[in-house]
Write an enzyme that holds these catalytic residues in place. Structure first.
Site, PDB file in Angstrom:
ATOM      1  N   LYS A   1       0.858  -1.189   0.000  1.00 44.25           N
ATOM      2  CA  LYS A   1       0.000   0.000   0.000  1.00 44.25           C
ATOM      3  C   LYS A   1       0.890   1.233   0.000  1.00 44.25           C
ATOM      4  CE  LYS A   1      -3.371   2.958   0.696  1.00 44.25           C
ATOM      5  NZ  LYS A   1      -4.263   3.337  -0.416  1.00 44.25           N
ATOM      6  N   SER A   2       0.527   2.240  -0.786  1.00 40.03           N
ATOM      7  CA  SER A   2       1.314   3.476  -0.803  1.00 40.03           C
ATOM      8  C   SER A   2       1.483   3.974   0.628  1.00 40.03           C
ATOM      9  CB  SER A   2       0.597   4.554  -1.611  1.00 40.03           C
ATOM     10  OG  SER A   2       0.474   4.156  -2.951  1.00 40.03           O
TER      11      SER A   2
ATOM     12  N   MET B   1     -10.259   6.217  -0.165  1.00 38.88           N
ATOM     13  CA  MET B   1      -9.632   5.670   1.041  1.00 38.88           C
ATOM     14  C   MET B   1      -8.839   6.753   1.786  1.00 38.88           C
ATOM     15  SD  MET B   1     -10.751   2.676   0.589  1.00 38.88           S
ATOM     16  CE  MET B   1      -9.988   1.714   1.862  1.00 38.88           C
TER      17      MET B   1
ATOM     18  N   LEU C   1      -5.474   7.286   1.547  1.00 41.17           N
ATOM     19  CA  LEU C   1      -4.100   6.862   1.846  1.00 41.17           C
ATOM     20  C   LEU C   1      -3.916   6.280   3.253  1.00 41.17           C
ATOM     21  CD1 LEU C   1      -1.318   6.806   0.449  1.00 41.17           C
ATOM     22  CD2 LEU C   1      -1.126   9.264   0.843  1.00 41.17           C
TER      23      LEU C   1
ATOM     24  N   ASN D   1       4.023   6.696  -6.315  1.00 41.83           N
ATOM     25  CA  ASN D   1       2.627   6.966  -6.686  1.00 41.83           C
ATOM     26  C   ASN D   1       2.427   8.467  -6.867  1.00 41.83           C
ATOM     27  OD1 ASN D   1      -0.105   7.096  -6.966  1.00 41.83           O
ATOM     28  ND2 ASN D   1      -0.618   6.112  -5.033  1.00 41.83           N
TER      29      ASN D   1
ATOM     30  N   CYS E   1      -2.520   9.678  -6.561  1.00 37.14           N
ATOM     31  CA  CYS E   1      -3.622   9.423  -5.627  1.00 37.14           C
ATOM     32  C   CYS E   1      -4.711  10.476  -5.817  1.00 37.14           C
ATOM     33  CB  CYS E   1      -3.151   9.440  -4.178  1.00 37.14           C
ATOM     34  SG  CYS E   1      -4.586   9.267  -3.083  1.00 37.14           S
TER      35      CYS E   1
ATOM     36  N   GLY F   1      -5.842  -1.804 -14.440  1.00 39.30           N
ATOM     37  CA  GLY F   1      -7.135  -1.184 -14.745  1.00 39.30           C
ATOM     38  C   GLY F   1      -8.069  -2.124 -15.467  1.00 39.30           C
TER      39      GLY F   1
END
Ligand code: RRO
Length: 315
Positions: free
Chosen positions: A49-50, A75, A77, A129, A132, A252
């Site tokens: 997860k970032s 979410m 982050l 990333n 976001c 995607g």
């Protein structure tokens, strides 16, 4: 009958993945348990997860919703902070490439996170990333600001020694992709992951006459099958404009082996699974591997290099 051995491994600019399918950052890759499940699965790599410097709770719930053909999330982050991810990796036996996704809240925080990731031998590569869509604190997305992004990446490569790639949002104009590719081509970038969720969509519950997620008045990033055409278009264009040694990781709208085949046909060297992994859980990787292998077998391809980037267009 002699069975041909179908090879569904891949290489991301020299980083060898035993299978060209892995998770998308954000989905079931935040906690010790989730990351352990990924390490124990047949996925070709693990993406975390970032992360930010400090742990974050993220936005208020409900912040994720899915329907037949898509998903929406805001979410915000949520993550356990970079030290958690580096400590987790330190104590684990690592049997496949690990991509540490980072998403600092400022340019300076990103430099700091990259520096920290450089100090860990367990991190195979950094996925930076830049896309976001859901932060309440900062409204502008770096990857839509061509001037800032160029300067930012130039500074990163003054000190970074780790393989590094960038996760990009969808672009909707040829010139935008050309411009980003021209910038990226100037640097020793290893890979580009495209696309992140489509920013700022809304989904409506018609009965309730209401949005379905609470943060940002219901606006969020759209994923799942409905975004596949945009993912394919971005991959295909980046494949034409990027230096050939920069690998593309497609993300995607993948829910079947056929979707993966299409991503690779557009130029992807590997793919990531988001919404479908969320829906189906860890068994998704085995199923997709089987489906992709079956397609290659039927088409008489022995490896993904036989058709990667070979999408036909009308003359
Ligand atoms: O955490 C999120 O809200 C989030 C992130 Br960092 C991202 O890159 N993409 C997304 O759809 N959600």
């Amino acid at each position: 009958m002699i069975m041909k051995k179908i090879d569904v491994s891949t290489s991301i600019n020299g980083i060898k993945l035993p299978l060209c399918i892995m998770n998308a950052s954000g989905v079931l890759c935040t906690t010790d348990q989730e990351l352990s499940n990924l390490l124990n699965s047949c996925s070709g790599g693990v993406v975390t997860k970032s992360c930010t410097y400090k742990p974050r709770k993220g936005n208020v719930s409900p912040r994720y919703f899915e329907w037949n053909t898509g998903s929406i999330n805001s979410m915000g982050l949520p993550n356990l902070g970079i030290n958690f991810y580096l400590n987790f990796l330190e104590k684990k036996e690592i049997n496949k490439p690990v991509f540490l996704s980072i998403s600092g809240l400022s340019i300076e925080e990103n430099y700091f996170l990259i520096q920290k990731a450089n100090g860990s031998s367990k991190v195979t590569a950094i996925e930076l990333n830049l896309s976001c869509p859901n932060l309440l604190e900062k409204e502008d997305m770096l990857s839509y600001n061509f001037y800032k992004i160029s300067n930012f990446i130039e500074n990163i490569f003054k000190f970074n020694k780790k393989p590094l790639g960038v996760k990009l949002p969808p672009y909707f104009q040829d010139t935008h992709i050309k411009n980003i590719a021209l910038i990226l081509n100037k640097f020793p970038i290893f890979f580009v992951t495209c696309i992140n969720s489509l920013p700022n969509g809304i989904f409506i519950d018609t009965n309730k006459e209401s949005v379905v997620i609470r943060p940002k008045k219901g606006f969020g990033g759209i994923g799942g099958p409905i975004i596949k055409p945009f993912a394919l278009a971005n991959i295909h264009k980046f494949y034409t404009y990027l230096r050939k040694d920069i690998s593309i990781i497609g993300c995607g709208g993948i829910s079947s082996g056929k979707d993966i085949f299409e991503h690779i046909l557009c130029g992807a060297s590997a793919v990531q699974i988001g919404t479908q992994f969320m829906k189906e859980g860890i068994s998704v990787f085995r199923r997709l591997k089987k489906e992709l292998t079956f397609i290659l077998e039927k088409k008489n391809y022995l490896s993904i290099d036989n058709f990667k980037g070979k999408l036909k267009v009308f003359q």
